[in-house]
Design a protein around this motif. Structure first.
Motif, PDB file in Angstrom:
ATOM      1  N   GLU A 195       0.832  -1.210   0.000  1.00  0.00           N
ATOM      2  CA  GLU A 195       0.000   0.000   0.000  1.00  0.00           C
ATOM      3  C   GLU A 195       0.859   1.250   0.000  1.00  0.00           C
ATOM      4  N   VAL A 196       1.946   1.226   0.791  1.00  0.00           N
ATOM      5  CA  VAL A 196       2.857   2.363   0.856  1.00  0.00           C
ATOM      6  C   VAL A 196       3.477   2.644  -0.507  1.00  0.00           C
ATOM      7  N   ILE A 197       3.934   1.583  -1.165  1.00  0.00           N
ATOM      8  CA  ILE A 197       4.567   1.728  -2.475  1.00  0.00           C
ATOM      9  C   ILE A 197       3.574   2.283  -3.493  1.00  0.00           C
ATOM     10  N   GLU A 198       2.363   1.771  -3.484  1.00  0.00           N
ATOM     11  CA  GLU A 198       1.344   2.248  -4.421  1.00  0.00           C
ATOM     12  C   GLU A 198       1.046   3.729  -4.211  1.00  0.00           C
ATOM     13  N   GLU A 199       0.909   4.140  -2.944  1.00  0.00           N
ATOM     14  CA  GLU A 199       0.629   5.541  -2.640  1.00  0.00           C
ATOM     15  C   GLU A 199       1.783   6.435  -3.101  1.00  0.00           C
ATOM     16  N   MET A 200       3.021   5.984  -2.862  1.00  0.00           N
ATOM     17  CA  MET A 200       4.185   6.771  -3.245  1.00  0.00           C
ATOM     18  C   MET A 200       4.287   6.899  -4.763  1.00  0.00           C
ATOM     19  N   VAL A 201       4.132   5.793  -5.462  1.00  0.00           N
ATOM     20  CA  VAL A 201       4.276   5.804  -6.922  1.00  0.00           C
ATOM     21  C   VAL A 201       3.202   6.679  -7.563  1.00  0.00           C
ATOM     22  N   GLU A 202       1.961   6.541  -7.113  1.00  0.00           N
ATOM     23  CA  GLU A 202       0.886   7.359  -7.665  1.00  0.00           C
ATOM     24  C   GLU A 202       1.123   8.842  -7.405  1.00  0.00           C
TER      25      GLU A 202
END
Length: 272
Positions: free
Chosen positions: A113-120
């Motif tokens: 979830e952290v990675i997805e939020e950062m990438v977006e």
């Protein structure tokens, strides 16, 4: 010939262990200075040592006197010139498995979830050409950097990441630091790189992003406000115009394995 044979025949288990330890230490030291300015300086010192011995053997007294005095002064110069590399080596020793530490460690259960939020958030900033600088703490603590900014201590969300870097907002000018799976601080001041060979087109944001990675094992992510390109820096090296899939792969691979003391870009890291 017989002397060499006798030495080989008399080598015991402890001698093998001793040689292995020394070889391993020299190998690690070489890997620390490889492809850095320290590598060239080491070569220069080696040339001076050889030249000193040759001048002594040939009885070139004046040359030998100059070289010997240069070597004596060189010890002090070595400590001054190699100060960043010596600090990095000591930090490397402190990060070994002999001393167990868990600084900057993410929980695997919510890392996706952290990675997805950062990438977006990064690619939203990229599309809008909003400049951003994000530093991810790994094993070397950077509390001295965190203290230069404003403590946020908030959950990572794409909305918050984007809002922090919106121009003319209080915290947009500076670096955002992520620590322990949270946005720890924003508006932080980073040291600029000492590398004089960088592309002149790179601005202060990129130079700061590189500079912090020269002093710690953190990762920095930079969004260019001129082009919208996203770059990443690690160990003093900058990698530019990375794709969404590439950045997601980097973060996914490395943030889940922060206890492994390895480079994300070289020697079995990023490009492997």
């Amino acid at each position: 010939m017989w002397e060499i044979k006798d030495i080989i025949m008399n080598i015991g288990i402890l001698d093998i262990i001793d040689i292995t330890i020394v070889a391993y230490v020299f190998y690690k030291l070489y890997m620390l200075i490889k492809e850095t300015r320290a590598e060239q300086l080491i070569k220069g010192i080696f040339v001076l040592v050889v030249a000193t011995k040759v001048s002594e053997y040939l009885q070139l007294h004046v040359v030998n006197w100059i070289l010997k005095n240069t070597m004596q002064i060189g010890v002090i110069a070595f400590l001054i010139v190699f100060q960043p590399e010596l600090r990095r080596a000591l930090e490397y020793i402190g990060r070994t498995k002999f001393i167990i530490r868990h600084i900057g460690e993410f929980d695997d259960e919510d890392i996706d979830e952290v990675i997805e939020e950062m990438v977006e958030a990064l690619f939203s900033l990229s599309r809008q050409k909003i400049g951003a600088l994000i530093v991810i703490e790994r094993e070397t603590g950077i509390n001295d950097i965190i203290q230069t900014g404003t403590i946020v201590d908030a959950k990572i969300t794409r909305q918050l990441l984007v809002n922090i870097f919106i121009p003319n907002t209080p915290l947009h000018d500076g670096a955002l630091v992520i620590k322990n799976n949270r946005i720890k601080a924003a508006g932080c001041f980073l040291p600029l790189t000492e590398n004089k060979d960088l592309n002149k087109e790179l601005g202060t944001r990129h130079r700061a992003g590189i500079g912090i990675t020269e002093r710690s094992d953190c990762i920095s992510i930079i969004v260019s406000e001129e082009t919208g390109d996203i770059s990443m820096a690690e160990n003093g090296q900058l990698y530019r115009a990375l794709s969404k899939e590439y950045i997601q792969g980097i973060l996914n691979k490395n943030l889940k394995n922060q206890n492994e003391n390895r480079s994300i870009f070289k020697r079995g890291g990023f490009f492997k």
